[in-house]
Design an enzyme around this catalytic site. Sequence first.
Site, PDB file in Angstrom:
ATOM      1  N   GLN A   1     -38.939  13.229  -0.963  1.00  0.00           N
ATOM      2  CA  GLN A   1     -38.885  12.102  -1.896  1.00  0.00           C
ATOM      3  C   GLN A   1     -39.221  12.566  -3.320  1.00  0.00           C
ATOM      4  O   GLN A   1     -38.578  12.158  -4.287  1.00  0.00           O
ATOM      5  CB  GLN A   1     -39.891  11.004  -1.467  1.00  0.00           C
ATOM      6  CG  GLN A   1     -39.490  10.213  -0.236  1.00  0.00           C
ATOM      7  CD  GLN A   1     -39.964  10.828   1.093  1.00  0.00           C
ATOM      8  OE1 GLN A   1     -40.103  12.048   1.214  1.00  0.00           O
ATOM      9  NE2 GLN A   1     -40.189   9.984   2.092  1.00  0.00           N
TER      10      GLN A   1
ATOM     11  N   ARG B   1     -43.096  25.189   4.384  1.00  0.00           N
ATOM     12  CA  ARG B   1     -41.983  24.917   5.304  1.00  0.00           C
ATOM     13  C   ARG B   1     -40.661  25.217   4.604  1.00  0.00           C
ATOM     14  O   ARG B   1     -40.616  25.376   3.387  1.00  0.00           O
ATOM     15  CB  ARG B   1     -42.016  23.464   5.775  1.00  0.00           C
ATOM     16  CG  ARG B   1     -41.753  22.463   4.667  1.00  0.00           C
ATOM     17  CD  ARG B   1     -41.632  21.025   5.166  1.00  0.00           C
ATOM     18  NE  ARG B   1     -41.362  20.133   4.037  1.00  0.00           N
ATOM     19  CZ  ARG B   1     -41.070  18.845   4.146  1.00  0.00           C
ATOM     20  NH1 ARG B   1     -41.015  18.271   5.331  1.00  0.00           N
ATOM     21  NH2 ARG B   1     -40.827  18.117   3.071  1.00  0.00           N
TER      22      ARG B   1
ATOM     23  N   THR C   1       0.849  -1.202   0.000  1.00  0.00           N
ATOM     24  CA  THR C   1       0.000   0.000   0.000  1.00  0.00           C
ATOM     25  C   THR C   1       0.880   1.246   0.000  1.00  0.00           C
ATOM     26  O   THR C   1       0.492   2.288  -0.523  1.00  0.00           O
ATOM     27  CB  THR C   1      -0.977   0.016   1.204  1.00  0.00           C
ATOM     28  OG1 THR C   1      -0.245   0.221   2.405  1.00  0.00           O
ATOM     29  CG2 THR C   1      -1.786  -1.259   1.285  1.00  0.00           C
ATOM     30  N   ASP C   2       2.081   1.131   0.552  1.00  0.00           N
ATOM     31  CA  ASP C   2       3.006   2.267   0.530  1.00  0.00           C
ATOM     32  C   ASP C   2       3.386   2.623  -0.909  1.00  0.00           C
ATOM     33  O   ASP C   2       3.490   3.801  -1.267  1.00  0.00           O
ATOM     34  CB  ASP C   2       4.260   1.915   1.349  1.00  0.00           C
ATOM     35  CG  ASP C   2       5.128   3.135   1.574  1.00  0.00           C
ATOM     36  OD1 ASP C   2       4.667   4.073   2.256  1.00  0.00           O
ATOM     37  OD2 ASP C   2       6.249   3.174   1.034  1.00  0.00           O
TER      38      ASP C   2
HETATM   39  O1  LIG Z   1     -40.302  15.334   2.908  1.00  0.00           O
HETATM   40  C1  LIG Z   1     -40.503  14.616   3.908  1.00  0.00           C
HETATM   41  N1  LIG Z   1     -40.580  13.277   3.769  1.00  0.00           N
HETATM   42  C2  LIG Z   1     -40.795  12.442   4.817  1.00  0.00           C
HETATM   43  O2  LIG Z   1     -40.865  11.186   4.640  1.00  0.00           O
HETATM   44  C3  LIG Z   1     -40.928  13.027   6.080  1.00  0.00           C
HETATM   45  N2  LIG Z   1     -41.152  12.511   7.332  1.00  0.00           N
HETATM   46  C4  LIG Z   1     -41.175  13.557   8.198  1.00  0.00           C
HETATM   47  O3  LIG Z   1     -41.343  13.454   9.450  1.00  0.00           O
HETATM   48  N3  LIG Z   1     -40.996  14.728   7.532  1.00  0.00           N
HETATM   49  C5  LIG Z   1     -40.840  14.424   6.214  1.00  0.00           C
HETATM   50  N4  LIG Z   1     -40.635  15.198   5.118  1.00  0.00           N
END
Ligand SMILES: O=c1[nH]c(=O)c2[nH]c(=O)[nH]c2[nH]1
Length: 286
Positions: A213, A170, A56-57
């Site tokens: 998601q 949010r 590795t050296d």
């Molecule tokens: O965008 C989000 N997906 C989640 O699966 C989730 N779960 C959570 O508590 N907040 C959020 N926000």
Amino acid sequence: MAVLGPNRYGKAETRVVRVTRHGDAHRIKDLTVSTSLSGDMAEVHLSGDNSAVLPTDTQKNTVFAFAKKHGVGAIEDFALLLARHFADARPAIHHARVAVEEHAWERNGAFGHSFVRSGREVRTCVAHHDGTRSWMVSGLRDLVVLNTTNSEFWGFARDEYTTLPETRDRVLATAVDAAWRHAEAPQDWDKTYENARGALLAAFADTYSLSLQQTLYAMGTRVLAECPGVCEVRLSLPNKHHFLVDLAPFGLDNDGEVFFAADRPYGLIEGTVLREDAPAAGPAWE
Ligand SMILES: O=c1[nH]c(=O)c2[nH]c(=O)[nH]c2[nH]1
């Protein structure tokens, strides 16, 4: 009876800084390079015969020597050069994996020799070479982004432990960790990197989000649309929660102005977006 399973060895996290000097205008590339070799390595494990082991050296020294001899351009080119060198050079080594991280620096004022560490993300790549074929995954980590609106989260499943209130507005923030697999090598790794990065940022900003998601899928889809040679995108997105602080005890309202930026725990949203006809992945994800 025990048998030896899959194994690999190498030098992890060699830190190399390559300076290129054009008169007074200097350039730097600051990398962390990890090499991993595998092949006919049974004897070193079973009998202690080290004859197949390129130390590795030596691997670390090769990283420094190649930085001098070949310079460092796109990290993908440097990683491939090293992977091919290790896998082609020695019969006992059948497979080389080279992972490179690039730490960005910017010029410090008008001085050609002075730099300031950039707040940008870390650029990454992992190259594999098996003596015949190469695979490449490029990516980035710690690309921190935040939207102050256009994010909702409601309509989720509830049970007796659910306390989370629904929200129609949010803060949405994350530190993007992304990796994209190339079906074919592009002409220009740097240009593809900037395209993929730009696609991630644009999709994060202009997606009206009903969940992280949904944003993840939009980001992966955008990279595929902007980068024709990319066939698969993996994303890991920590949900960096920003909680509205209750200021009522102080006689103050809080109309989305003051947030507690929580550190942990955090939601972790992970997923893959791929082309329908993406070729099967080589070992490059590992
Ligand atoms: O965008 C989000 N997906 C989640 O699966 C989730 N779960 C959570 O508590 N907040 C959020 N926000």
